[in-house]
Design an enzyme around this catalytic site. Structure first.
Site, mmCIF file in Angstrom:
data_model
loop_
_atom_site.group_PDB
_atom_site.id
_atom_site.type_symbol
_atom_site.label_atom_id
_atom_site.label_comp_id
_atom_site.label_asym_id
_atom_site.label_seq_id
_atom_site.Cartn_x
_atom_site.Cartn_y
_atom_site.Cartn_z
ATOM 1 N N ASP A 61 13.559 28.860 74.852
ATOM 2 C CA ASP A 61 14.123 28.817 76.198
ATOM 3 C C ASP A 61 15.641 28.807 76.064
ATOM 4 O OD1 ASP A 61 15.112 28.147 78.679
ATOM 5 O OD2 ASP A 61 13.774 26.439 78.982
ATOM 6 N N SER A 138 25.600 42.305 85.946
ATOM 7 C CA SER A 138 24.823 43.067 86.929
ATOM 8 C C SER A 138 25.818 43.674 87.914
ATOM 9 C CB SER A 138 23.876 42.118 87.685
ATOM 10 O OG SER A 138 23.347 42.765 88.835
ATOM 11 N N TYR A 151 21.644 34.313 92.169
ATOM 12 C CA TYR A 151 21.773 35.399 91.190
ATOM 13 C C TYR A 151 23.183 35.988 91.219
ATOM 14 C CZ TYR A 151 20.518 39.647 88.600
ATOM 15 O OH TYR A 151 20.445 40.661 87.667
ATOM 16 N N LYS A 155 25.703 35.942 88.019
ATOM 17 C CA LYS A 155 26.154 37.151 87.322
ATOM 18 C C LYS A 155 27.678 37.323 87.420
ATOM 19 C CE LYS A 155 22.293 38.451 85.521
ATOM 20 N NZ LYS A 155 22.114 38.460 84.053
HETATM 21 P P1 NAI Z 1 12.634 41.399 82.498
HETATM 22 O O1 NAI Z 1 12.062 40.391 83.430
HETATM 23 O O2 NAI Z 1 11.870 42.615 82.172
HETATM 24 O O3 NAI Z 1 13.060 40.698 81.125
HETATM 25 C C1 NAI Z 1 13.693 39.452 81.109
HETATM 26 C C2 NAI Z 1 13.196 38.694 79.901
HETATM 27 O O4 NAI Z 1 13.885 37.431 79.865
HETATM 28 C C3 NAI Z 1 11.696 38.380 79.952
HETATM 29 O O5 NAI Z 1 11.066 38.776 78.758
HETATM 30 C C4 NAI Z 1 11.650 36.872 80.149
HETATM 31 O O6 NAI Z 1 10.531 36.247 79.522
HETATM 32 C C5 NAI Z 1 12.959 36.453 79.489
HETATM 33 N N1 NAI Z 1 13.372 35.122 79.922
HETATM 34 C C6 NAI Z 1 13.402 34.635 81.193
HETATM 35 N N2 NAI Z 1 13.789 33.360 81.187
HETATM 36 C C7 NAI Z 1 14.012 33.019 79.890
HETATM 37 C C8 NAI Z 1 14.415 31.820 79.244
HETATM 38 N N3 NAI Z 1 14.668 30.701 79.935
HETATM 39 N N4 NAI Z 1 14.531 31.826 77.897
HETATM 40 C C9 NAI Z 1 14.268 32.945 77.187
HETATM 41 N N5 NAI Z 1 13.873 34.105 77.752
HETATM 42 C C10 NAI Z 1 13.747 34.137 79.093
HETATM 43 O O7 NAI Z 1 14.032 41.786 83.170
HETATM 44 P P2 NAI Z 1 15.130 42.892 82.826
HETATM 45 O O8 NAI Z 1 15.262 43.723 84.020
HETATM 46 O O9 NAI Z 1 14.920 43.500 81.503
HETATM 47 O O10 NAI Z 1 16.430 41.946 82.800
HETATM 48 C C11 NAI Z 1 17.242 41.755 81.667
HETATM 49 C C12 NAI Z 1 18.625 41.353 82.159
HETATM 50 O O11 NAI Z 1 19.169 42.422 82.929
HETATM 51 C C13 NAI Z 1 18.646 40.136 83.062
HETATM 52 O O12 NAI Z 1 19.767 39.327 82.738
HETATM 53 C C14 NAI Z 1 18.800 40.736 84.447
HETATM 54 O O13 NAI Z 1 19.387 39.847 85.355
HETATM 55 C C15 NAI Z 1 19.675 41.920 84.142
HETATM 56 N N6 NAI Z 1 19.690 42.981 85.141
HETATM 57 C C16 NAI Z 1 18.546 43.657 85.441
HETATM 58 C C17 NAI Z 1 18.574 44.681 86.386
HETATM 59 C C18 NAI Z 1 17.339 45.432 86.782
HETATM 60 O O14 NAI Z 1 17.378 46.174 87.779
HETATM 61 N N7 NAI Z 1 16.220 45.315 86.047
HETATM 62 C C19 NAI Z 1 19.831 45.041 87.082
HETATM 63 C C20 NAI Z 1 20.964 44.269 86.653
HETATM 64 C C21 NAI Z 1 20.886 43.285 85.732
#
Ligand code: NAI
Length: 249
Positions: A61, A138, A151, A155
């Site tokens: 975490d 973001s 959020y 960010k």
């Molecule tokens: P996702 O939900 O597919 O992946 C996020 C990962 O972070 C997951 O595997 C989850 O288990 C892990 N996670 C969550 N809380 C955690 C914790 N406390 N400790 C360890 N791992 C944890 O999401 P995605 O889209 O790949 O997001 C990755 C990053 O990109 C995030 O920071 C998100 O805010 C950012 N982002 C995403 C966008 C989108 O449209 N998908 C747009 C802009 C930014």
């Protein structure tokens, strides 16, 4: 295919979406990758190993001080050092100030913001040969967005922490940059539609509402992260790289 040859990299949130694509790309470019996630990332490790790469999964975490210390220790003990840190794990709560309970506000700030501070606290001393830190911001760290107060706050903090970290650690040969995606096709995007009780088809169409007429893929974000992680960006630090198909433009 050797941008990160002999480098050791940590990817947080590497079990899914952008983190997963980046872990795979880093490994394909020669890095030994520590994949840290709350979820089990064993399948990502298997995919990387099947492609001839090196990776290890750490279930952790990133809002926990002890877990962040353990993630960095795993990199150093398993692969002998640390060169690249991708602070990418994140969560979103699609709620206004009137809707979000205090404990959810605190959770978003802990996972999205405290994690960056904690991971840097342990990773910077481990980067004895210098290194590159990439933080996932973001578009909503650079402009406001609806129903996402915590959020947007988190960010914006990541974007400015990136600049402060870049100033503090440049002398140690450590560069720090943020990558700022627009809507990207990952499980998080589907989760947002669920949180807002919106039809996925409508949500998906809205996500494409940008000059390039589509949302991004995790691989397209990963390619930008690779640029910031490797020597191709050797004079880039404290920067804010927007990867969003022209959305912010
Ligand atoms: P996702 O939900 O597919 O992946 C996020 C990962 O972070 C997951 O595997 C989850 O288990 C892990 N996670 C969550 N809380 C955690 C914790 N406390 N400790 C360890 N791992 C944890 O999401 P995605 O889209 O790949 O997001 C990755 C990053 O990109 C995030 O920071 C998100 O805010 C950012 N982002 C995403 C966008 C989108 O449209 N998908 C747009 C802009 C930014």
């Amino acid at each position: 295919m050797n941008t990160l040859q002999n480098k050791v990299a940590i990817v947080t949130g590497g079990a899914s979406g952008i983190g997963r694509a980046t872990a795979r790309l880093f490994a394909a470019e020669g890095a030994a990758v520590v994949i840290a996630d709350l979820a089990d990332a064993a399948d990502v490790v298997r995919e990387i190993e099947a492609d001839g790469g090196r990776a290890v999964a750490v279930q952790a975490d990133v809002s926990s001080e002890a877990d962040c210390e353990r993630i960095v220790r795993t990199a150093v003990e398993t692969y002998g050092g640390l060169h690249v840190l991708f602070n990418n794990a994140g969560i979103i709560r699609r709620k206004t100030a009137l809707e979000i309970p205090v404990d959810e506000w605190d959770l978003v700030m802990a996972v999205n913001v405290r994690s960056v501070y904690l991971m840097c606290r342990f990773a910077v001393p481990a980067m004895t040969e210098g290194g590159s830190i990439v933080n996932t911001g973001s578009g909503w760290g650079l402009k406001g967005g609806g129903n996402a107060l915590s959020y947007c706050a988190s960010k914006a903090a990541v974007v400015n922490m990136t600049r402060a970290l870049a100033i503090d650690h440049a002398a140690a040969g450590i560069r720090v940059n943020s990558v700022n995606p627009g809507d990207t096709m990952t499980p998080m995007l589907r989760d947002e539609a669920r949180q807002l009780a919106e039809d996925w088809a409508v949500f998906e169409k809205d996500a494409a509402d940008r000059p390039m007429g589509r949302a991004g893929s995790p691989e397209e974000i990963a390619a930008a992260v690779l640029f910031l992680a490797g020597d191709a960006s050797s004079f880039v630090t404290g920067s804010t790289l927007v990867v969003d198909g022209g959305g912010l433009a």
